[in-house]
Design a protein around this motif. Structure first.
Motif, mmCIF file in Angstrom:
data_model
loop_
_atom_site.group_PDB
_atom_site.id
_atom_site.type_symbol
_atom_site.label_atom_id
_atom_site.label_comp_id
_atom_site.label_asym_id
_atom_site.label_seq_id
_atom_site.Cartn_x
_atom_site.Cartn_y
_atom_site.Cartn_z
ATOM 1 N N ALA A 74 0.836 -1.199 0.000
ATOM 2 C CA ALA A 74 0.000 0.000 0.000
ATOM 3 C C ALA A 74 0.872 1.251 0.000
ATOM 4 N N GLN A 75 1.971 1.214 0.762
ATOM 5 C CA GLN A 75 2.872 2.360 0.782
ATOM 6 C C GLN A 75 3.513 2.566 -0.580
ATOM 7 N N SER A 76 3.926 1.483 -1.232
ATOM 8 C CA SER A 76 4.551 1.639 -2.540
ATOM 9 C C SER A 76 3.534 2.119 -3.568
ATOM 10 N N ALA A 77 2.267 1.717 -3.410
ATOM 11 C CA ALA A 77 1.238 2.216 -4.318
ATOM 12 C C ALA A 77 1.065 3.720 -4.138
ATOM 13 N N GLU A 78 1.076 4.167 -2.880
ATOM 14 C CA GLU A 78 0.982 5.601 -2.631
ATOM 15 C C GLU A 78 2.203 6.307 -3.203
ATOM 16 N N ASN A 79 3.366 5.718 -3.007
ATOM 17 C CA ASN A 79 4.579 6.323 -3.532
ATOM 18 C C ASN A 79 4.552 6.368 -5.052
ATOM 19 N N PHE A 80 4.028 5.337 -5.680
ATOM 20 C CA PHE A 80 3.943 5.323 -7.132
ATOM 21 C C PHE A 80 2.987 6.398 -7.622
ATOM 22 N N SER A 81 1.848 6.518 -6.966
ATOM 23 C CA SER A 81 0.894 7.546 -7.391
ATOM 24 C C SER A 81 1.468 8.940 -7.163
ATOM 25 N N ASP A 82 2.198 9.114 -6.066
ATOM 26 C CA ASP A 82 2.848 10.405 -5.823
ATOM 27 C C ASP A 82 3.897 10.686 -6.891
ATOM 28 N N LEU A 83 4.664 9.669 -7.224
ATOM 29 C CA LEU A 83 5.698 9.819 -8.243
ATOM 30 C C LEU A 83 5.082 10.162 -9.596
ATOM 31 N N LEU A 84 4.014 9.487 -9.930
ATOM 32 C CA LEU A 84 3.340 9.752 -11.200
ATOM 33 C C LEU A 84 2.765 11.164 -11.223
ATOM 34 N N SER A 85 2.176 11.565 -10.122
ATOM 35 C CA SER A 85 1.611 12.911 -10.026
ATOM 36 C C SER A 85 2.704 13.972 -10.139
ATOM 37 N N GLN A 86 3.823 13.747 -9.482
ATOM 38 C CA GLN A 86 4.936 14.695 -9.563
ATOM 39 C C GLN A 86 5.473 14.789 -10.987
ATOM 40 N N SER A 87 5.523 13.663 -11.664
ATOM 41 C CA SER A 87 6.015 13.654 -13.044
ATOM 42 C C SER A 87 5.091 14.445 -13.961
ATOM 43 N N VAL A 88 3.798 14.246 -13.801
ATOM 44 C CA VAL A 88 2.834 14.988 -14.625
ATOM 45 C C VAL A 88 2.936 16.482 -14.328
ATOM 46 N N ASN A 89 3.086 16.822 -13.065
ATOM 47 C CA ASN A 89 3.236 18.233 -12.698
ATOM 48 C C ASN A 89 4.518 18.830 -13.274
ATOM 49 N N ALA A 90 5.593 18.042 -13.300
ATOM 50 C CA ALA A 90 6.854 18.529 -13.869
ATOM 51 C C ALA A 90 6.706 18.792 -15.365
ATOM 52 N N VAL A 91 5.997 17.916 -16.055
ATOM 53 C CA VAL A 91 5.759 18.114 -17.491
ATOM 54 C C VAL A 91 4.918 19.368 -17.709
ATOM 55 N N ALA A 92 3.901 19.541 -16.892
ATOM 56 C CA ALA A 92 3.054 20.734 -17.015
ATOM 57 C C ALA A 92 3.863 21.999 -16.760
ATOM 58 N N THR A 93 4.764 21.941 -15.799
ATOM 59 C CA THR A 93 5.615 23.098 -15.501
ATOM 60 C C THR A 93 6.509 23.436 -16.690
ATOM 61 N N GLU A 94 7.103 22.412 -17.293
ATOM 62 C CA GLU A 94 7.957 22.638 -18.470
ATOM 63 C C GLU A 94 7.156 23.265 -19.606
ATOM 64 N N GLN A 95 5.943 22.782 -19.816
ATOM 65 C CA GLN A 95 5.115 23.336 -20.884
ATOM 66 C C GLN A 95 4.698 24.772 -20.582
ATOM 67 N N ASN A 96 4.403 25.052 -19.320
ATOM 68 C CA ASN A 96 4.044 26.426 -18.946
ATOM 69 C C ASN A 96 5.225 27.374 -19.129
#
Length: 110
Positions: A35-57
């Motif tokens: 469960a912790q790794s699932a949370e970590n994976f979702s956090d990692l995925l969310s951070q990655s999407v946010n990083a891409v959005a930041t680069e595009q902005n």
């Protein structure tokens, strides 16, 4: 004599119960870690999407600033645009791999 046999059987039962309890606690710990790794994976995925959005902005802001004639170097604008494009392409490939893995798991025989 019957007392020693009862003691031995009692000890065997206690050992088997202790082993069973230990295996159950290990499985509970594995589930919690999963469960912790699932949370970590979702956090990692969310951070990655946010990083891409930041680069595009950033890219969009630099393009707009250049078009308005502000003091922005064209090479910086182009490099930022390429960074945004590359990060988006990488995110798309990760998404494709995740979808492919999901389909593989979904099609596995039970």
């Amino acid at each position: 004599m019957s007392n020693s046999v009862d003691t031995q059987s009692l000890m065997l039962q206690m050992r088997s119960l202790a082993a069973e309890a230990a295996s159950q606690s290990q499985s509970v710990q594995k589930v919690e870690k999963g469960a912790q790794s699932a949370e970590n994976f979702s956090d990692l995925l969310s951070q990655s999407v946010n990083a891409v959005a930041t680069e595009q902005n950033k890219s969009s802001a630099m393009k707009t600033a250049f078009e308005k004639g502000e003091d922005v170097d064209l090479t910086e604008v182009m490099v930022q645009a390429q960074k945004a494009s590359l990060s988006f392409q990488a995110m798309t490939q990760v998404r494709n791999k995740l979808v492919e893995a999901y389909k593989d798991i979904k099609n596995m025989p039970i």
